[in-house]
Design an enzyme around this catalytic site. Structure first.
Site, PDB file in Angstrom:
ATOM      1  N   LYS A 122       0.821  -1.212   0.000  1.00  0.00           N
ATOM      2  CA  LYS A 122       0.000   0.000   0.000  1.00  0.00           C
ATOM      3  C   LYS A 122       0.855   1.263   0.000  1.00  0.00           C
ATOM      4  CE  LYS A 122      -4.338  -1.779   1.834  1.00  0.00           C
ATOM      5  NZ  LYS A 122      -5.343  -1.734   2.921  1.00  0.00           N
ATOM      6  N   ARG A 148      -3.506 -10.169   5.320  1.00  0.00           N
ATOM      7  CA  ARG A 148      -4.092 -10.186   3.976  1.00  0.00           C
ATOM      8  C   ARG A 148      -3.034  -9.655   3.011  1.00  0.00           C
ATOM      9  NH1 ARG A 148      -6.850  -6.750   0.435  1.00  0.00           N
ATOM     10  NH2 ARG A 148      -8.450  -7.792  -0.812  1.00  0.00           N
TER      11      ARG A 148
END
Length: 290
Positions: free
Chosen positions: A226, A260
């Site tokens: 991210k 995740r």
């Protein structure tokens, strides 16, 4: 680390050792280009890779939730999921599957038609008021994430008077409602990158252990590749594997139960290393003192 388990189709899914959730994006526009799987062959290969590299859960998503992503209809989302889930069930029939959707109707069809065992909702019921009733009726495990705004608006100047207090109030209210509805298999996701600045994301990471201590529920962390990594270090999502592994390791040491990720092998190795350290600490004699 406290032991937790989830009820997945009547079988207890043990979280006493952290688990890895592999991301399967059947979207053309996810933020990390390397994760986009469009053709049948790509989806089949990705399913096998997730399982063979040691993930315990396949998380399939058909709606891109990156900042400013294009909004698609429920029909288009379900069409993508039908194709993806059919292939998943052919290739990995015994896999635990999670569906990444905020829509109650989509979630219900995936559970009914393909035996999905976990609903992963980025909006924690805020984008579909029927979601909580659906989860309660289906009695499936439910991941609820914190997000300020929607994928289309969340990064337009996110602001909090007190980040941790506001996130905790957000979860406390929803946990109370769901428990009153008979939903017990809950997982919390702080929502890294969803309506947060770079500073907000690292504040969440610094206080991650407080989620488990406060709510006594399993914790999912999703920071894979991210912008909180590559905007700090430079580069793009393609350059962010090392930073992802560092933050995943920190998250594990702070009590995360599920990671995740796009890169399953690296995350599984992080879990093994942290668990080896924990077991050594448990079995070690009293520290030597002079």
């Amino acid at each position: 680390m406290k032991n937790y388990s989830l009820n997945i189709h009547g079988t207890l899914f043990d979280l006493s050792v952290p688990r890895v959730m592999g991301i399967l994006n059947v979207t053309p526009d996810s933020f990390y280009a390397g994760s986009r799987k469009q053709t049948e062959d790509e989806i089949r290969l990705r399913c096998r890779q997730i399982v063979e590299e040691g993930a315990s859960i396949i998380d399939i998503g058909a709606y891109s939730s990156r900042p400013d992503a294009a909004h698609i209809t429920a029909e288009e989302e379900m069409e993508r999921l039908h194709r993806g889930l059919r292939i998943v069930r052919e290739e990995c029939p015994d896999a635990i599957v999670s569906v990444d959707t905020f829509r109650a109707d989509v979630a219900e069809r995936c559970v009914g038609d393909y035996g999905v065992g976990i609903i992963n909702d980025i909006a924690a019921g805020a984008m579909d008021e029927r979601m909580f009733d659906t989860v309660a009726r289906l009695q499936v495990s439910y991941i609820m994430m914190h997000m300020q705004g929607t994928p289309q608006t969340m990064q337009h100047a996110p602001h909090y008077d007190c980040l941790m207090r506001e996130v905790f109030v957000y979860f406390a209210e929803r946990i109370h409602r769901l428990h009153d509805m008979g939903v017990n298999d809950l997982i919390l996701d702080p929502g890294f990158g969803f309506g947060k600045t770079l500073e907000h994301n690292y504040e969440l990471m610094a206080h991650l252990e407080e989620f488990v201590r406060t709510f006594d529920l399993p914790l999912l962390v999703g920071i894979s590749r991210k912008s909180m990594i590559y905007k700090l270090l430079g580069g793009t999502p393609a350059d962010a594997l090392n930073g992802t592994t560092v933050l995943n390791t920190i998250a594990l040491m702070k009590g995360a139960h599920i990671l995740r990720v796009h890169d399953v092998k690296a995350a599984v190795e992080a879990v093994r290393l942290v668990e080896a350290m924990r077991q050594s600490a448990l079995s070690a004699p009293e520290p030597f003192t002079r």
